[in-house]
Scaffold this active site. Structure first.
Site, short mmCIF file in Angstrom:
data_model
loop_
_atom_site.label_atom_id
_atom_site.label_comp_id
_atom_site.label_asym_id
_atom_site.label_seq_id
_atom_site.Cartn_x
_atom_site.Cartn_y
_atom_site.Cartn_z
N CYS A 65 0.77 -1.18 0.01
CA CYS A 65 0.24 0.26 0.14
C CYS A 65 0.82 1.42 -0.09
CB CYS A 65 -1.10 0.01 1.27
SG CYS A 65 -1.89 1.47 1.34
N CYS A 90 -0.35 4.01 2.17
CA CYS A 90 -0.23 3.68 3.57
C CYS A 90 1.20 3.94 3.78
CB CYS A 90 -0.49 2.52 4.02
SG CYS A 90 -1.88 1.74 3.51
N ASP A 91 2.17 3.51 3.08
CA ASP A 91 3.55 3.50 3.54
C ASP A 91 4.44 4.26 2.82
OD1 ASP A 91 2.69 1.56 5.29
OD2 ASP A 91 2.92 0.02 3.94
#
Ligand code: NAP
Length: 322
Positions: free
Chosen positions: A145, A148-149
């Protein structure tokens, strides 16, 4: 005689647990069937159980560990009276009311649970390369992701695997953070839409590695590099990357619902209006019906919507005044 539950929630990621919090606080005494521990993302707690730090969930200015966040969701659901079962649903029968739900042997003559309404929140899983160490290094250099990261890879040298819209979009997005992004694709042309391809080709931080697949992931506690095989020559080469984003597609966990709930061409449950499915009294929320946003916060939001939709549906269809 098996009790009839007002609402049975199948799946325990942010969507299912939020639906549990809301239906429990509406005194509906929900039963949540959370899945069974496994090495894949359809495990209890969903995909956040496979992440480390979550920095974009509102309310946690210092960030929160994914598994801790999910344990807090669960504690909140239990506090208001949610009954949680660690089981995997093996069959759902919506041909009669109350709905019938099996865990364990799907051929058993009697269902395990009966429900007036059902909320499906079984999530989706990222397809993985299935290489040694890949799973263990999720959250330690390997990610599925970028939203997200990506932030954790400021100034890093990273690689993205895949040739579809997801991979190309993630590679482009990741150039906001990383110094260089190598897009590794197993063929000589991308599957992604032309406009996304053009954007990636014009981005000087992106290098294409054609006809290539990841052969090995290296590192014990964190990603230290990968080796890449040329699919035409079989030649191996090393790539020193500290981040590897696997973006080869997602699969919704909907095998159980084929032939029962309407699914789109990619297998996601079709919902609307709101979280309603084609079966009156069955609602769906979270990644199992959303291939666009796929965020914990959007899953939680749709779990809240499903709970409210189920509550209103029960009120209209089951209350003595209905
Ligand atoms: P996808 O279109 O199925 O593409 C998957 C890519 O991963 C393909 O290029 C495939 O290679 C490659 N791949 C599959 N298995 C692999 C493996 N084991 N090893 C190496 N490579 C592998 O998946 P997606 O990109 O996630 O897109 C899914 C759907 O969502 C599509 O309809 C897409 O258009 C849509 N989407 C849209 C947007 C947007 O519009 N903003 C963004 C993301 C996704 P091959 O090409 O060789 O098969």
């Amino acid at each position: 005689m098996t009790d009839i539950h007002n609402v049975v929630i199948i799946g325990s990621g942010p969507a299912g647990l939020t639906a549990a919090i809301y239906t429990a606080r509406a005194n509906l005494e929900p039963l949540l069937i959370e899945g069974e521990p496994s090495s894949t993302s359809d495990q209890p707690g969903g995909q956040l159980m496979l992440t480390t730090e979550v920095e974009n969930y509102p309310g946690f200015p210092e960030g929160v560990m994914g598994p801790d966040l999910m344990l807090n969701f669960k504690a909140q659901a239990v506090r208001f009276g949610t009954e949680v079962k660690q089981d995997k649903v093996t069959k759902l029968d919506t041909s009669q009311r109350p709905f019938r739900i099996w865990v364990g042997d799907p051929e058993a003559p009697e269902p395990t649970y009966l429900a007036h309404s059902v909320i499906v929140s079984t999530g989706a899983r990222s397809l993985m390369l299935n290489l040694p160490k890949e799973h263990d290094l999720i959250g330690h250099g390997v990610s599925t992701c970028a939203t997200c990261d990506g932030f954790f890879f400021r100034g890093h040298t990273i690689a993205v695997v895949g040739g579809g819209d997801s991979a190309v979009e993630e590679a482009t997005f990741l150039t906001k953070f990383a110094d260089s992004v190598t897009l590794i694709h197993r063929r000589g042309e991308l599957r992604a839409s032309k406009i996304m391809q053009d954007r990636a080709f014009a981005n000087e931080k992106i290098t294409m590695l054609w006809d290539s697949e990841v052969a090995e992931i290296r590192g014990d506690t964190k990603l230290e590099g990968i080796s890449v095989r040329n699919t035409k020559t079989d030649e191996l080469s090393d790539l020193a990357v500290s981040g590897l984003f696997v973006a080869i597609g997602h699969r919704p966990n909907t095998d159980l619902f084929k032939g029962i709930l309407d699914l789109d061409e990619n297998g996601y449950i079709i919902t609307g209006p709101g979280t309603a499915t084609n079966v009156d009294g069955v609602f769906a929320c979270g990644d199992v019906q959303d291939h666009t946003y796929r965020q914990a916060i959007t899953a939680a939001g749709s779990g809240c919507m499903a709970a409210i939709d189920a509550e209103r549906w029960l009120e209209a269809n089951l209350s003595p005044h209905a």
